[in-house]
Design a protein around this motif. Structure first.
Motif, mmCIF file in Angstrom:
data_model
loop_
_atom_site.group_PDB
_atom_site.id
_atom_site.type_symbol
_atom_site.label_atom_id
_atom_site.label_comp_id
_atom_site.label_asym_id
_atom_site.label_seq_id
_atom_site.Cartn_x
_atom_site.Cartn_y
_atom_site.Cartn_z
ATOM 1 N N HIS A 142 0.847 -1.192 0.000
ATOM 2 C CA HIS A 142 0.000 0.000 0.000
ATOM 3 C C HIS A 142 0.880 1.238 0.000
ATOM 4 N N HIS B 125 3.827 -4.993 3.664
ATOM 5 C CA HIS B 125 3.843 -5.466 5.056
ATOM 6 C C HIS B 125 3.438 -6.930 5.103
ATOM 7 N N GLU C 31 0.506 -4.579 11.694
ATOM 8 C CA GLU C 31 1.193 -4.136 10.472
ATOM 9 C C GLU C 31 2.693 -4.379 10.571
HETATM 10 NI NI NI Z 1 2.700 0.841 5.436
#
Ligand code: NI
Length: 138
Positions: free
Chosen positions: A14, A41, A128
């Motif tokens: 992302h 991630h 994350e």
């Molecule tokens: Ni990120």
């Protein structure tokens, strides 16, 4: 009330980017997370449901069933994808963990209701990085 948890995993890319801002403002606010060419991630998705055990099985929910439901409705749509570009339920949304976890909640809540599950969502935790995670309680 018993709380039951299933952990799943996905990899996704992302960038954090607000299209209403200039490139400079995005870089100022989001830093390296605004990197134009994306970053990835290894996400952990930890879903906790709550309820009372079924007298016939002793289960609040069959964890195999919950695992399959998370996989088919969430993980298969995110794994090895670009969250900003490839994921229909994140279209035109900011690709932050906060927004993502709220969208995941909406989908899983509907899926559990569609199955007439005795289990209700309690918490979704989206990890994350080893240092950063979000939790949502609906
Ligand atoms: Ni990120």
């Amino acid at each position: 009330m018993i709380f039951v948890t299933r952990k799943e995993h996905f990899n996704a890319a992302h960038k954090l980017y607000n299209p209403n801002w200039s490139k400079e403002k995005n870089e100022e606010v989001f830093g390296p997370c605004a990197n134009e060419n994306w970053h990835g991630h290894n996400f952990e998705l930890i879903v906790t449901v709550k309820g009372t055990p079924d007298p016939d099985t002793g289960f609040v929910i069959d964890l195999k069933v919950l695992g399959k439901l998370i996989k088919s409705s969430i993980v298969d749509r995110l794994d090895h994808k670009n969250i900003n570009l490839d994921v229909d339920f994140m279209k035109d949304k900011l690709a932050s963990c906060e927004i993502l976890v709220m969208e995941i909640w909406k989908i899983l809540e509907k899926e559990l209701a569609a199955q007439n599950s005795r289990a209700k969502l309690h918490r979704i935790k989206l990890v994350e990085t080893p240092k950063n995670y979000v939790e949502y309680f609906g």
